[in-house]
Motif scaffolding. Structure first.
Motif, mmCIF file in Angstrom:
data_model
loop_
_atom_site.group_PDB
_atom_site.id
_atom_site.type_symbol
_atom_site.label_atom_id
_atom_site.label_comp_id
_atom_site.label_asym_id
_atom_site.label_seq_id
_atom_site.Cartn_x
_atom_site.Cartn_y
_atom_site.Cartn_z
ATOM 1 N N LYS A 270 0.825 -1.217 0.000
ATOM 2 C CA LYS A 270 0.000 0.000 0.000
ATOM 3 C C LYS A 270 0.862 1.272 0.000
ATOM 4 N N VAL A 271 1.842 1.317 -0.881
ATOM 5 C CA VAL A 271 2.743 2.474 -0.947
ATOM 6 C C VAL A 271 2.111 3.547 -1.836
ATOM 7 N N PRO A 272 1.902 4.776 -1.336
ATOM 8 C CA PRO A 272 1.365 5.849 -2.189
ATOM 9 C C PRO A 272 2.305 6.121 -3.357
ATOM 10 N N ILE A 273 1.718 6.535 -4.474
ATOM 11 C CA ILE A 273 2.529 6.796 -5.664
ATOM 12 C C ILE A 273 3.645 7.792 -5.367
ATOM 13 N N GLU A 274 3.338 8.804 -4.531
ATOM 14 C CA GLU A 274 4.331 9.837 -4.227
ATOM 15 C C GLU A 274 5.552 9.279 -3.500
ATOM 16 N N LYS A 275 5.379 8.117 -2.840
ATOM 17 C CA LYS A 275 6.488 7.548 -2.073
ATOM 18 C C LYS A 275 7.193 6.404 -2.802
ATOM 19 N N LEU A 276 6.709 6.077 -3.992
ATOM 20 C CA LEU A 276 7.403 5.102 -4.820
ATOM 21 C C LEU A 276 8.604 5.784 -5.480
ATOM 22 N N PRO A 277 9.641 5.030 -5.846
ATOM 23 C CA PRO A 277 10.780 5.660 -6.537
ATOM 24 C C PRO A 277 10.320 6.303 -7.834
ATOM 25 N N THR B 187 -14.130 -17.585 -17.005
ATOM 26 C CA THR B 187 -15.150 -18.050 -17.944
ATOM 27 C C THR B 187 -14.616 -19.128 -18.879
ATOM 28 N N GLY B 188 -13.388 -19.540 -18.671
ATOM 29 C CA GLY B 188 -12.784 -20.565 -19.512
ATOM 30 C C GLY B 188 -11.316 -20.731 -19.137
ATOM 31 N N PRO B 189 -10.688 -21.845 -19.512
ATOM 32 C CA PRO B 189 -9.288 -22.083 -19.146
ATOM 33 C C PRO B 189 -8.365 -20.992 -19.682
ATOM 34 N N HIS B 190 -7.573 -20.406 -18.795
ATOM 35 C CA HIS B 190 -6.565 -19.419 -19.195
ATOM 36 C C HIS B 190 -5.656 -19.138 -18.008
ATOM 37 N N LEU B 191 -4.547 -18.489 -18.277
ATOM 38 C CA LEU B 191 -3.640 -18.034 -17.220
ATOM 39 C C LEU B 191 -3.781 -16.533 -17.075
ATOM 40 N N HIS B 192 -4.102 -16.081 -15.871
ATOM 41 C CA HIS B 192 -4.088 -14.652 -15.576
ATOM 42 C C HIS B 192 -2.678 -14.339 -15.060
ATOM 43 N N PHE B 193 -1.977 -13.411 -15.732
ATOM 44 C CA PHE B 193 -0.575 -13.131 -15.424
ATOM 45 C C PHE B 193 -0.388 -11.646 -15.123
ATOM 46 N N GLU B 194 0.149 -11.346 -13.931
ATOM 47 C CA GLU B 194 0.393 -9.963 -13.536
ATOM 48 C C GLU B 194 1.871 -9.740 -13.226
ATOM 49 N N THR B 195 2.312 -8.495 -13.459
ATOM 50 C CA THR B 195 3.646 -8.058 -13.045
ATOM 51 C C THR B 195 3.475 -6.831 -12.157
ATOM 52 N N ARG B 196 4.122 -6.846 -10.986
ATOM 53 C CA ARG B 196 3.980 -5.747 -10.029
ATOM 54 C C ARG B 196 5.341 -5.350 -9.464
ATOM 55 N N TYR B 197 5.410 -4.089 -9.001
ATOM 56 C CA TYR B 197 6.605 -3.586 -8.313
ATOM 57 C C TYR B 197 6.134 -2.821 -7.085
ATOM 58 N N LEU B 198 6.534 -3.284 -5.907
ATOM 59 C CA LEU B 198 6.072 -2.698 -4.641
ATOM 60 C C LEU B 198 4.545 -2.588 -4.602
ATOM 61 N N GLY B 199 3.898 -3.586 -5.171
ATOM 62 C CA GLY B 199 2.441 -3.649 -5.149
ATOM 63 C C GLY B 199 1.760 -2.983 -6.326
#
Length: 302
Positions: free
Chosen positions: A78-85, A192-204
Motif C-alpha cells: 500500500k505504498v502511495p505513488i508519491e512515495k514510490l521511486p 469463464t474458460g481455461p486461461h492463465l491470468h498473469f500480472e507483473t507488479r513492483y512494490l504492489g
C-alpha cells in the motif's frame, strides 16, 4: 702477498654471492607472500559473492521490500505513488515466458473494473513456469477472484502473479529458478474458460505486462524495464495523474515492437524485414550503424 690478495678477493666474491642469493631469496619470499595475499583475497571475494547470492535467494528484493514477507495479501505494501521511486531500472534479461501462448484478454479497464494483468490461452493441465528467478511468497485459493494462484517475488524486484490454476507445483518459501514449473493451468475462481491470468507488479503497483514483454515474439522488449509509477498512473487515468484524452475503455496495449537477434542478422536485414530505416533502429536502441549484433540481444523496432 699476491696469494693473500687473491684469497681476500675470493672471500669478498663469496660474500657478494651470498648477499645476492639472500636478496633473491628475500624477493622470492615477498613475491610468494603477495601471491598468497592475492589468493586469500580471491577466496574471500568468492566467499562474499556466494554469501550475497545465498542472501539474495533467501531474501529476494530485500533492499526494496525490507523484511515485509507477508503471506496473506496480494498487495500488503500500500505504498502511495508519491512515495514510490520516481524511476527504477529493472533487469528482465534472464526471463522465461510463463507459457508460450497468445493474449486472449488484455490489461486495462473493463467497464468499471480494472483488469490488472493479461490473460493467456492454455489448456487445463498445461505447465506454467516462473518468469524470473525468485522465491514463492504465497500460494492461495480465492473463490471469487484468482482461483488458485501463486505469487513469486523475484531477485530483480518484481513480483509476478499466476492465477486460475488447477494445481500448485510449489509451496510458500520455496526458491525457484527462471523457467521452473510452478503450477498447472486451470479454470478456477472468477473465470469463464481455461486461461492463465498473469500480472507483473513492483512494490504492489501493477505494471502492464505488455510494457515488459512482447507476447507476439515471446521476448522482453529490451533487457531492462524502467519503472515509472507516475507515468503508469497517468496512462490509466488515476486521480491527479490523469492525462487528457485517456479512454478507460482502451486495453492500454503494447506500444513497442521488438525483435530478438538471430545468428547472421544485420541491421540492414532487420530494417528491411520490418520496413524501417537503419537510422531508426540505431536511434531507438542507442547503437551505431557499425555495431556488432550479439545473438539473443533484443532490439526495439518501433
Amino acid at each position: 702477498m699476491i696469494i693473500c690478495s687473491l684469497g681476500s678477493l675470493s672471500a669478498q666474491h663469496n660474500r657478494n654471492l651470498s648477499t645476492q642469493q639472500h636478496s633473491k631469496l628475500h624477493q622470492d619470499l615477498i613475491a610468494g607472500q603477495q601471491n598468497i595475499h592475492k589468493a586469500i583475497n580471491l577466496v574471500d571475494s568468492i566467499a562474499l559473492l556466494e554469501m550475497l547470492e545465498e542472501e539474495e535467494q533467501e531474501f529476494p528484493g530485500a533492499d526494496i521490500y525490507g523484511d515485509n514477507w507477508d503471506q496473506t495479501w496480494v498487495n500488503p505494501y500500500k505504498v502511495p505513488i508519491e512515495k514510490l521511486p520516481e524511476t527504477e531500472t529493472i533487469d528482465v534479461s534472464e526471463y522465461c515466458m510463463p507459457i508460450i501462448s497468445h493474449i486472449t484478454s488484455n490489461y486495462g479497464w473493463r467497464r468499471r473494473r480494472m483488469h490488472r494483468g493479461v490473460d493467456l490461452a492454455l489448456h487445463i493441465g498445461d505447465t506454467v513456469r516462473a518468469a524470473f528467478s525468485g522465491k514463492v511468497r504465497l500460494t492461495r485459493y480465492e473463490r471469487r477472484g484468482y482461483g488458485y494462484y501463486v505469487i513469486i517475488r523475484h531477485n530483480n524486484g518484481l513480483e509476478t502473479i499466476y492465477g486460475h490454476l488447477s494445481k500448485f507445483l510449489v509451496q510458500p518459501d520455496q526458491t525457484v529458478k527462471v523457467g521452473d514449473p510452478i503450477a498447472l493451468g486451470g479454470n478456477t475462481g472468477r473465470s469463464t474458460g481455461p486461461h492463465l491470468h498473469f500480472e507483473t507488479r513492483y512494490l504492489g503497483m501493477d505494471i502492464n505486462p505488455n510494457k515488459i514483454f512482447d507476447f507476439v515474439n515471446q521476448v522482453p522488449h529490451t533487457d531492462t524495464y524502467t519503472f515509472n509509477p507516475k507515468e503508469l498512473a497517468s496512462g490509466l487515468g488515476y486521480g491527479k495523474y490523469k492525462s487528457k484524452g485517456v479512454n478507460k475503455g482502451t486495453n492500454n496495449g503494447a506500444k513497442y515492437i521488438s525483435y530478438r537477434v538471430r545468428k547472421g542478422d544485420s541491421l540492414s536485414r532487420i530494417a528491411s524485414k520490418y520496413g524501417v530505416t537503419i537510422n531508426q533502429l540505431c536511434r531507438l536502441n542507442g547503437i551505431k550503424r557499425n555495431a556488432i549484433l550479439r545473438e539473443g540481444k533484443v532490439l526495439r523496432i518501433r
